[in-house]
Design a protein around this motif. Structure first.
Motif, PDB file in Angstrom:
ATOM      1  N   VAL A 264       0.870  -1.180   0.000  1.00 32.43           N
ATOM      2  CA  VAL A 264       0.000   0.000   0.000  1.00 32.43           C
ATOM      3  C   VAL A 264       0.905   1.228   0.000  1.00 32.43           C
ATOM      4  N   ARG A 265       0.734   2.117  -0.994  1.00 32.54           N
ATOM      5  CA  ARG A 265       1.490   3.360  -1.035  1.00 32.54           C
ATOM      6  C   ARG A 265       0.565   4.506  -0.637  1.00 32.54           C
ATOM      7  N   PHE A 266       1.022   5.335   0.320  1.00 29.62           N
ATOM      8  CA  PHE A 266       0.206   6.461   0.746  1.00 29.62           C
ATOM      9  C   PHE A 266       1.099   7.681   0.985  1.00 29.62           C
ATOM     10  N   THR A 267       0.464   8.866   0.954  1.00 31.83           N
ATOM     11  CA  THR A 267       1.165  10.132   1.127  1.00 31.83           C
ATOM     12  C   THR A 267       0.803  10.762   2.460  1.00 31.83           C
ATOM     13  N   LEU A 268       1.798  11.317   3.141  1.00 29.54           N
ATOM     14  CA  LEU A 268       1.555  12.067   4.376  1.00 29.54           C
ATOM     15  C   LEU A 268       1.082  13.461   3.977  1.00 29.54           C
ATOM     16  N   ASP A 269      -0.229  13.706   4.066  1.00 25.84           N
ATOM     17  CA  ASP A 269      -0.787  14.978   3.595  1.00 25.84           C
ATOM     18  C   ASP A 269      -0.245  16.144   4.417  1.00 25.84           C
ATOM     19  N   ASP A 270       0.238  17.178   3.735  1.00 25.68           N
ATOM     20  CA  ASP A 270       0.831  18.318   4.431  1.00 25.68           C
ATOM     21  C   ASP A 270      -0.021  19.579   4.344  1.00 25.68           C
ATOM     22  N   ALA A 271      -1.295  19.436   3.941  1.00 27.59           N
ATOM     23  CA  ALA A 271      -2.146  20.624   3.819  1.00 27.59           C
ATOM     24  C   ALA A 271      -2.376  21.287   5.173  1.00 27.59           C
ATOM     25  N   ASP A 272      -2.450  20.500   6.245  1.00 31.93           N
ATOM     26  CA  ASP A 272      -2.668  21.046   7.590  1.00 31.93           C
ATOM     27  C   ASP A 272      -1.677  20.392   8.544  1.00 31.93           C
ATOM     28  N   PRO A 273      -0.467  20.959   8.706  1.00 37.31           N
ATOM     29  CA  PRO A 273       0.554  20.353   9.565  1.00 37.31           C
ATOM     30  C   PRO A 273       0.131  20.239  11.032  1.00 37.31           C
ATOM     31  N   SER A 274      -0.880  21.030  11.468  1.00 40.45           N
ATOM     32  CA  SER A 274      -1.303  20.964  12.874  1.00 40.45           C
ATOM     33  C   SER A 274      -1.932  19.622  13.227  1.00 40.45           C
ATOM     34  N   LYS A 275      -2.293  18.824  12.218  1.00 47.12           N
ATOM     35  CA  LYS A 275      -2.873  17.512  12.471  1.00 47.12           C
ATOM     36  C   LYS A 275      -1.813  16.431  12.576  1.00 47.12           C
ATOM     37  N   TRP A 276      -0.559  16.854  12.537  1.00 50.62           N
ATOM     38  CA  TRP A 276       0.563  15.920  12.644  1.00 50.62           C
ATOM     39  C   TRP A 276       1.416  16.279  13.858  1.00 50.62           C
ATOM     40  N   ALA A 277       2.277  15.369  14.223  1.00 44.88           N
ATOM     41  CA  ALA A 277       3.291  15.598  15.248  1.00 44.88           C
ATOM     42  C   ALA A 277       4.540  14.846  14.834  1.00 44.88           C
ATOM     43  N   ALA A 278       5.697  15.435  15.088  1.00 46.01           N
ATOM     44  CA  ALA A 278       6.933  14.708  14.825  1.00 46.01           C
ATOM     45  C   ALA A 278       7.075  13.583  15.848  1.00 46.01           C
ATOM     46  N   GLY A 279       7.804  12.544  15.464  1.00 46.32           N
ATOM     47  CA  GLY A 279       7.996  11.414  16.365  1.00 46.32           C
ATOM     48  C   GLY A 279       7.498  10.130  15.727  1.00 46.32           C
ATOM     49  N   ILE A 280       7.294   9.124  16.553  1.00 46.20           N
ATOM     50  CA  ILE A 280       6.901   7.800  16.081  1.00 46.20           C
ATOM     51  C   ILE A 280       5.377   7.691  16.069  1.00 46.20           C
TER      52      ILE A 280
END
Length: 407
Positions: A264-280
């Protein structure tokens, strides 16, 4: 079955057994140093000096009406160890020895405790006990102790030694109060009750993830990049890639590009970085096929912070030879995370932990080293990507990711 009152029930039953067979009333269950306090004449003391878990019963279910597929919790199996001692006021110990011998004969002739005896002995003193309902019989067995062992036992209570006999009483099964697992009965075996299926290999017939491929052979992925999951049985029904982080409540947004039975290939969507966090992050696939919903196992996905501050940096030391480095980055730092800046081979933690999500942190470098240094941002153990890997070329450091410290 029996409950937590079982130990008291055993002591009460043994005491009543000696009272009935010996015809004396002073049968006590006191510690050795207090056995004779306030008493005179003939007396037998039955002291519980040790309780031990019986290893042979630890993983056995309690006898109960369990249906196929149901499972209970193992009971607490105990062996109880008692010390039997006889007393008499006569200076000559012969009468005490006679009483000890009679008491030992009672236990010798009565190796099993009957349910009716347990119930009659506990109905007044231990009314909440249900030891009499236990299917496994409670046995009395002579326990040989060496002179050294029994002397140490008396010495522990700092009282004078008296001739005694030790007995083991087992097994006492105290039922677990945790509820049993009682799944519903199976009505169909396989889809449409087709029965058991088999396959010619050892691959499990369920959707499973086995590995994760990060972009360009890097140690982590960044927002906007593609990640490939590998596994098997990933092509059935509707698929959702779920990416969760312990500091975020909602799954991070991703877009599935393509999938096969094994990837399965997927993209980490970067339109709203606030929905992400760095780390594991924990990545799994949720597959819906008809009315069946099945989730795969989870695989760790390291998401690296991307430094958005213009690089390289130029920083001046203050009068105390310290320097402050302020970095902006994406995605945001979440409260509870750990952040540090790596300058060359030195790690410097964030000056003040953020109380709210932020995309900017300040690091105070004490006794800052002069000169030019490579720079990395580390959040929860995942570093910003310093190494570049050009196709068909050896890896190199990103020449812009540097800081120059001067006076």
């Amino acid at each position: 079955m029996s409950n937590g009152f079982a130990i008291a029930a055993v002591s009460a039953t043994l005491r009543q057994l000696l009272i009935d067979r010996l015809g004396i009333t002073d049968v006590t269950t006191r510690p050795l140093d207090k056995a004779r306090e306030g008493l005179a004449g003939d007396q037998v003391n039955l002291f519980l000096y040790h309780a031990q878990v019986e290893g042979g019963w630890r993983n056995m279910d309690m006898p109960r009406q369990l249906k196929p597929g149901e499972s209970g919790h193992p009971p607490l199996p105990l062996s109880l160890y008692y010390l039997l001692t006889a007393f008499n006021d006569e200076k000559d110990e012969v009468k005490a020895h006679m009483l000890l011998g009679r008491a030992m004969a009672v236990f010798h002739d009565h190796p099993l405790l009957d349910a009716s005896e347990i119930q009659s002995a506990t109905v007044v003193n231990v009314p909440d006990s249900n030891l009499h309902d236990q299917i496994e019989r409670v046995r009395i067995t002579f326990q040989p102790l060496s002179l050294e062992e029994i002397s140490k036992l008396w010495s522990a209570f700092q009282t004078q030694y008296r001739t005694s006999a030790a007995y083991q009483v087992s097994v006492v099964l105290i039922e677990s109060e945790r509820p049993a697992k009682v799944p519903l009965p199976v009505l169909k075996r396989g889809k449409d009750d087709t029965g058991v299926t088999s396959q010619p290999d050892l691959i499990p017939p369920f959707p499973t993830l086995t590995d994760l491929e990060l972009p360009d052979g890097q140690a982590a992925a960044r927002l906007g990049e593609d990640v490939v999951l590998t596994g098997h049985h990933l092509d059935a029904g509707t698929l959702e890639v779920r990416v969760m982080h312990p500091h975020l409540t909602d799954p991070a947004p991703v877009t599935v590009q393509n999938r096969t039975a094994t990837s399965v290939r997927f993209t980490l969507d970067d339109a709203d970085p606030s929905k992400w966090a760095a780390g594991i992050h924990a990545v799994s696939c949720v597959i819906t096929d008809g009315g069946d919903v099945r989730a795969t196992n989870e695989i760790g996905l390291p998401v690296a912070p991307r430094i958005t501050t213009a690089l390289p940096l130029d920083v001046a030391r203050d009068a105390g030879q310290d320097a402050e480095i302020t970095l902006s980055f994406s995605p945001e730092f979440q409260p509870g995370q750990r952040a540090a800046v790596l300058i060359g081979g030195r790690e410097v933690r964030a000056e003040t932990p953020a109380a709210a999500p932020t995309d900017t942190l300040t690091f105070k470098v004490e006794n800052a080293p002069l000169g030019e240094h490579f720079l990395r941002l580390r959040i929860d153990g995942v570093d910003s990507l310093l190494v570049q890997r050009p196709p068909d070329q050896p890896p190199v450091f990103d020449a812009t990711q540097k800081v120059t410290i001067h006076d």
